[in-house]
Design a protein around this motif. Structure first.
Motif, PDB file in Angstrom:
ATOM      1  N   ALA A  80       0.843  -1.196   0.000  1.00 18.86           N
ATOM      2  CA  ALA A  80       0.000   0.000   0.000  1.00 18.86           C
ATOM      3  C   ALA A  80       0.875   1.241   0.000  1.00 18.86           C
ATOM      4  O   ALA A  80       1.887   1.304   0.702  1.00 18.86           O
ATOM      5  CB  ALA A  80      -0.903   0.007   1.233  1.00 18.86           C
ATOM      6  N   VAL A  81       0.489   2.224  -0.798  1.00 23.46           N
ATOM      7  CA  VAL A  81       1.225   3.486  -0.854  1.00 23.46           C
ATOM      8  C   VAL A  81       0.415   4.531  -0.093  1.00 23.46           C
ATOM      9  O   VAL A  81      -0.592   5.038  -0.594  1.00 23.46           O
ATOM     10  CB  VAL A  81       1.470   3.932  -2.307  1.00 23.46           C
ATOM     11  N   HIS A  82       0.851   4.827   1.111  1.00 25.28           N
ATOM     12  CA  HIS A  82       0.217   5.853   1.932  1.00 25.28           C
ATOM     13  C   HIS A  82       1.118   7.089   1.883  1.00 25.28           C
ATOM     14  O   HIS A  82       2.160   7.130   2.550  1.00 25.28           O
ATOM     15  CB  HIS A  82       0.038   5.377   3.360  1.00 25.28           C
ATOM     16  N   VAL A  83       0.735   8.079   1.089  1.00 21.54           N
ATOM     17  CA  VAL A  83       1.597   9.233   0.835  1.00 21.54           C
ATOM     18  C   VAL A  83       1.334  10.318   1.868  1.00 21.54           C
ATOM     19  O   VAL A  83       0.228  10.862   1.952  1.00 21.54           O
ATOM     20  CB  VAL A  83       1.374   9.795  -0.583  1.00 21.54           C
ATOM     21  N   GLY A  84       2.355  10.637   2.659  1.00 14.49           N
ATOM     22  CA  GLY A  84       2.266  11.778   3.559  1.00 14.49           C
ATOM     23  C   GLY A  84       2.507  13.058   2.765  1.00 14.49           C
ATOM     24  O   GLY A  84       3.459  13.141   1.987  1.00 14.49           O
ATOM     25  N   VAL A  85       1.638  14.032   2.941  1.00 15.49           N
ATOM     26  CA  VAL A  85       1.779  15.316   2.241  1.00 15.49           C
ATOM     27  C   VAL A  85       2.086  16.375   3.296  1.00 15.49           C
ATOM     28  O   VAL A  85       1.194  16.803   4.045  1.00 15.49           O
ATOM     29  CB  VAL A  85       0.506  15.671   1.460  1.00 15.49           C
ATOM     30  N   ALA A  86       3.348  16.776   3.388  1.00 16.75           N
ATOM     31  CA  ALA A  86       3.767  17.735   4.408  1.00 16.75           C
ATOM     32  C   ALA A  86       2.999  19.034   4.243  1.00 16.75           C
ATOM     33  O   ALA A  86       2.957  19.619   3.152  1.00 16.75           O
ATOM     34  CB  ALA A  86       5.268  17.975   4.309  1.00 16.75           C
ATOM     35  N   THR A  87       2.377  19.486   5.322  1.00 17.38           N
ATOM     36  CA  THR A  87       1.513  20.659   5.285  1.00 17.38           C
ATOM     37  C   THR A  87       1.833  21.568   6.464  1.00 17.38           C
ATOM     38  O   THR A  87       1.788  21.128   7.615  1.00 17.38           O
ATOM     39  CB  THR A  87       0.027  20.238   5.367  1.00 17.38           C
ATOM     40  N   GLN A  88       2.147  22.817   6.192  1.00 15.83           N
ATOM     41  CA  GLN A  88       2.350  23.774   7.268  1.00 15.83           C
ATOM     42  C   GLN A  88       0.998  24.307   7.716  1.00 15.83           C
ATOM     43  O   GLN A  88       0.133  24.597   6.895  1.00 15.83           O
ATOM     44  CB  GLN A  88       3.223  24.942   6.801  1.00 15.83           C
ATOM     45  N   SER A  89       0.837  24.404   9.025  1.00  8.84           N
ATOM     46  CA  SER A  89      -0.396  24.938   9.586  1.00  8.84           C
ATOM     47  C   SER A  89      -0.039  25.986  10.620  1.00  8.84           C
ATOM     48  O   SER A  89       1.131  26.192  10.948  1.00  8.84           O
ATOM     49  CB  SER A  89      -1.223  23.820  10.243  1.00  8.84           C
ATOM     50  N   ASP A  90      -1.041  26.657  11.152  1.00  6.94           N
ATOM     51  CA  ASP A  90      -0.790  27.678  12.149  1.00  6.94           C
ATOM     52  C   ASP A  90      -0.271  27.111  13.456  1.00  6.94           C
ATOM     53  O   ASP A  90       0.221  27.851  14.301  1.00  6.94           O
ATOM     54  CB  ASP A  90      -2.073  28.482  12.414  1.00  6.94           C
ATOM     55  N   VAL A  91      -0.388  25.807  13.664  1.00 11.32           N
ATOM     56  CA  VAL A  91       0.146  25.201  14.884  1.00 11.32           C
ATOM     57  C   VAL A  91       1.424  24.422  14.615  1.00 11.32           C
ATOM     58  O   VAL A  91       1.992  23.848  15.527  1.00 11.32           O
ATOM     59  CB  VAL A  91      -0.898  24.281  15.559  1.00 11.32           C
ATOM     60  N   GLY A  92       1.887  24.397  13.374  1.00  6.92           N
ATOM     61  CA  GLY A  92       3.141  23.720  13.077  1.00  6.92           C
ATOM     62  C   GLY A  92       3.035  22.789  11.878  1.00  6.92           C
ATOM     63  O   GLY A  92       2.005  22.690  11.224  1.00  6.92           O
ATOM     64  N   LEU A  93       4.137  22.124  11.609  1.00  5.52           N
ATOM     65  CA  LEU A  93       4.218  21.211  10.474  1.00  5.52           C
ATOM     66  C   LEU A  93       3.461  19.928  10.764  1.00  5.52           C
ATOM     67  O   LEU A  93       3.690  19.278  11.776  1.00  5.52           O
ATOM     68  CB  LEU A  93       5.682  20.888  10.169  1.00  5.52           C
ATOM     69  N   MET A  94       2.557  19.570   9.874  1.00  6.29           N
ATOM     70  CA  MET A  94       1.817  18.315   9.989  1.00  6.29           C
ATOM     71  C   MET A  94       1.965  17.534   8.691  1.00  6.29           C
ATOM     72  O   MET A  94       2.233  18.114   7.631  1.00  6.29           O
ATOM     73  CB  MET A  94       0.340  18.579  10.270  1.00  6.29           C
ATOM     74  N   VAL A  95       1.787  16.223   8.785  1.00  7.94           N
ATOM     75  CA  VAL A  95       1.900  15.371   7.600  1.00  7.94           C
ATOM     76  C   VAL A  95       0.655  14.497   7.505  1.00  7.94           C
ATOM     77  O   VAL A  95       0.672  13.321   7.896  1.00  7.94           O
ATOM     78  CB  VAL A  95       3.178  14.506   7.649  1.00  7.94           C
ATOM     79  N   PRO A  96      -0.458  15.054   7.001  1.00 13.78           N
ATOM     80  CA  PRO A  96      -1.640  14.216   6.781  1.00 13.78           C
ATOM     81  C   PRO A  96      -1.364  13.197   5.685  1.00 13.78           C
ATOM     82  O   PRO A  96      -0.523  13.427   4.809  1.00 13.78           O
ATOM     83  CB  PRO A  96      -2.718  15.221   6.374  1.00 13.78           C
ATOM     84  N   VAL A  97      -2.078  12.088   5.741  1.00 16.48           N
ATOM     85  CA  VAL A  97      -1.734  10.936   4.903  1.00 16.48           C
ATOM     86  C   VAL A  97      -2.841  10.625   3.903  1.00 16.48           C
ATOM     87  O   VAL A  97      -3.994  10.405   4.295  1.00 16.48           O
ATOM     88  CB  VAL A  97      -1.464   9.697   5.785  1.00 16.48           C
ATOM     89  N   VAL A  98      -2.481  10.598   2.632  1.00 17.20           N
ATOM     90  CA  VAL A  98      -3.380  10.136   1.572  1.00 17.20           C
ATOM     91  C   VAL A  98      -3.241   8.622   1.507  1.00 17.20           C
ATOM     92  O   VAL A  98      -2.258   8.096   0.977  1.00 17.20           O
ATOM     93  CB  VAL A  98      -3.021  10.773   0.216  1.00 17.20           C
ATOM     94  N   ARG A  99      -4.212   7.935   2.053  1.00 13.47           N
ATOM     95  CA  ARG A  99      -4.109   6.476   2.162  1.00 13.47           C
ATOM     96  C   ARG A  99      -4.480   5.792   0.845  1.00 13.47           C
ATOM     97  O   ARG A  99      -5.352   6.237   0.122  1.00 13.47           O
ATOM     98  CB  ARG A  99      -5.006   5.971   3.293  1.00 13.47           C
ATOM     99  N   HIS A 100      -3.781   4.719   0.587  1.00 16.07           N
ATOM    100  CA  HIS A 100      -3.997   3.900  -0.612  1.00 16.07           C
ATOM    101  C   HIS A 100      -4.030   4.773  -1.869  1.00 16.07           C
ATOM    102  O   HIS A 100      -4.960   4.726  -2.665  1.00 16.07           O
ATOM    103  CB  HIS A 100      -5.275   3.083  -0.474  1.00 16.07           C
ATOM    104  N   ALA A 101      -2.960   5.542  -2.026  1.00 16.42           N
ATOM    105  CA  ALA A 101      -2.837   6.379  -3.218  1.00 16.42           C
ATOM    106  C   ALA A 101      -2.805   5.542  -4.481  1.00 16.42           C
ATOM    107  O   ALA A 101      -3.173   6.019  -5.565  1.00 16.42           O
ATOM    108  CB  ALA A 101      -1.580   7.241  -3.122  1.00 16.42           C
ATOM    109  N   GLU A 102      -2.375   4.288  -4.355  1.00 15.44           N
ATOM    110  CA  GLU A 102      -2.299   3.409  -5.534  1.00 15.44           C
ATOM    111  C   GLU A 102      -3.675   3.106  -6.118  1.00 15.44           C
ATOM    112  O   GLU A 102      -3.783   2.674  -7.266  1.00 15.44           O
ATOM    113  CB  GLU A 102      -1.582   2.097  -5.171  1.00 15.44           C
ATOM    114  N   ALA A 103      -4.727   3.343  -5.344  1.00 15.32           N
ATOM    115  CA  ALA A 103      -6.083   3.023  -5.806  1.00 15.32           C
ATOM    116  C   ALA A 103      -6.892   4.280  -6.135  1.00 15.32           C
ATOM    117  O   ALA A 103      -8.101   4.189  -6.339  1.00 15.32           O
ATOM    118  CB  ALA A 103      -6.821   2.207  -4.736  1.00 15.32           C
ATOM    119  N   ARG A 104      -6.230   5.428  -6.203  1.00 18.47           N
ATOM    120  CA  ARG A 104      -6.952   6.690  -6.403  1.00 18.47           C
ATOM    121  C   ARG A 104      -6.701   7.272  -7.793  1.00 18.47           C
ATOM    122  O   ARG A 104      -5.585   7.208  -8.318  1.00 18.47           O
ATOM    123  CB  ARG A 104      -6.542   7.721  -5.351  1.00 18.47           C
ATOM    124  N   SER A 105      -7.742   7.890  -8.354  1.00 21.72           N
ATOM    125  CA  SER A 105      -7.608   8.633  -9.601  1.00 21.72           C
ATOM    126  C   SER A 105      -7.021  10.003  -9.298  1.00 21.72           C
ATOM    127  O   SER A 105      -6.855  10.394  -8.136  1.00 21.72           O
ATOM    128  CB  SER A 105      -8.971   8.804 -10.268  1.00 21.72           C
TER     129      SER A 105
END
Length: 423
Positions: free
Chosen positions: A285-310
């Motif tokens: 499974a390819v779970h891609v973390g997308v580094a995102t700066q926010s007002d409370v700091g750096l976060m890395v939300p995860v796009v799960r199962h990118a291999e199955a997404r258009s």
């Protein structure tokens, strides 16, 4: 009247202690059920602690920046009735102190739309800053100020530690000429003030994780330039044809797709390394973390199962997660479990960067800004859109040759975008 004591809850995942990040109430405040009382910080996310009762705050159990054990007293509230604590068991109140405000870090987000200005607009109230002093503001606010023709150092910031917000720019414009007579000399007045800011909450977690990553992993970086002219033309075409019905595409979902396809031939990049157990786990499974700066700091939300997404599915998920992260609403599940990370500074991406690994991952792909440059193509000098990928790898796990071949594979996919969709 009785006393209701709220203890530090068990947040799960075997966490034994958390950091008290911020109070939203003080001693003497009246609170209602479900009102957020405090923010606490785990290794992965910020968690709101709501009140289960109506009542009056009579004691706080800690100060921002303090690490508290699960089960320790967080806050005591005076309630009608017996409460949940006997009089003889009441803890001694902790004196409330003025809590320092945790600094916010710069957020890399899309700027608010604004019509470009070719000349400075009318000025509002000016702030005395040194000519070379860099005011606190996110990249989005800096871009917004540039579009509006505003010198950011002249704008008074209303955010924590004097941070300039979008609202400050609007207020600056709204002042119009009413303060145009403010002495220009004030902008060049000498300053000798100092400010100390505690490193707590998300900022401390970021510092700890970055230090840990650089100490434990054997980082090495590889930079390659990519001709993105063709894929930018494809993106523009798809947005023109389907943007109204499916949503606009940025470059990120194309990069996610390129990662997915390239990882088929380089599975060693989609892995986690447990250096204590000396075990590498490669994941399908390819779970891609997308580094995102926010007002409370750096976060890395995860796009799960990118291999199955258009493309559009990835774009929608990236947008949803980025919004949740910037608003501080991303859950622990949305901020954990990535297998490889994609980081981008957008228009501020510069020429080269050296991204820090998101341990225990072994690869991170960094995106720099797109620029038009003269290039030689088939013996002719032509203008092409060029972009660098600045990527880092854990040399304990990834060999240099494999890293280079992996990035070259991504390059080939982006320069010939039809290959992204050929199975």
């Amino acid at each position: 009247m009785g006393t209701h004591v709220i203890k530090m809850p068990d947040i799960g995942e075997g966490i034994a202690e958390v950091e008290l990040s911020q109070w939203h109430v003080k001693v003497g405040d009246l609170v209602v059920e479900d009102q957020v009382l405090a923010d606490v910080m785990t290794d992965k996310a910020m968690v709101d602690i709501p009140s289960p009762v109506h009542g009056k705050v009579i004691a706080l159990g800690g100060q921002p920046g303090e690490v508290m054990a699960v089960g320790s007293v967080l806050i005591s509230i005076e309630v009608e009735g017996a409460g949940n604590l006997k009089e003889s068991d009441k803890p001694a109140p902790v004196a409330a102190k003025e809590a320092p405000v945790a600094p916010k870090v710069e957020a890399v987000v899309e700027s608010k739309p604004a019509a470009p200005r070719t000349a400075p607009v009318c000025q509002g109230p000016m702030v005395a800053r040194e000519a070379d002093e860099r005011p606190l503001a996110s990249p989005a606010v800096r871009k917004h100020a540039l579009d509006l023709g505003i010198q950011l150092r002249l704008v008074r910031g209303s955010g924590p530690a004097g941070r300039v917000l979008h609202e400050d720019l609007e207020a600056y414009l709204a002042q119009g000429q009413s303060n145009a007579s403010a002495p220009v000399a004030a902008a060049y007045a000498q300053r000798n003030d100092e400010e100390q800011i505690q490193v707590i909450g998300m900022r401390r977690k970021i510092a700890q994780r970055m230090q840990d990553a650089t100490q434990r992993a054997a980082h090495f970086s590889y930079v390659e330039e990519i001709d993105v002219t063709a894929i930018e033309e494809l993106r523009a075409h798809l947005n023109e044809k389907h943007g109204a019905s499916r949503g606009k595409l940025t470059l990120l979902p194309f990069l996610v797709r390129a990662l997915v396809v390239a990882l088929r031939d380089f599975p060693q990049m989609n892995a986690r390394y447990d250096d204590e157990a000396q075990v590498i786990t490669r994941l399908g499974a390819v779970h891609v973390g997308v580094a995102t700066q926010s007002d409370v700091g750096l976060m890395v939300p995860v796009v799960r199962h990118a291999e199955a997404r258009s493309l559009w599915d990835s774009a929608a998920e990236i947008s949803r997660l980025a919004t949740a992260a910037r608003n501080g609403k991303a859950s622990r599940e949305e901020l954990s479990g990535s297998t490889i990370t994609l980081t981008s500074l957008g228009a501020l991406g510069g020429i080269v960067s050296t991204p820090v690994l998101n341990l225990p991952e072994v690869a991170i792909v960094g995106v720099n800004k797109i620029v038009e440059r003269p290039m030689v193509v088939k013996g002719q000098v032509v203008i092409r859109k060029m972009m660098n990928l600045s990527s880092s790898f854990d040399h304990r796990v990834v060999d240099g040759m494999d890293a280079a071949l992996f990035i070259q594979a991504i390059r080939g996919l982006l320069e010939q975008p039809a290959t992204l969709f050929v199975e």
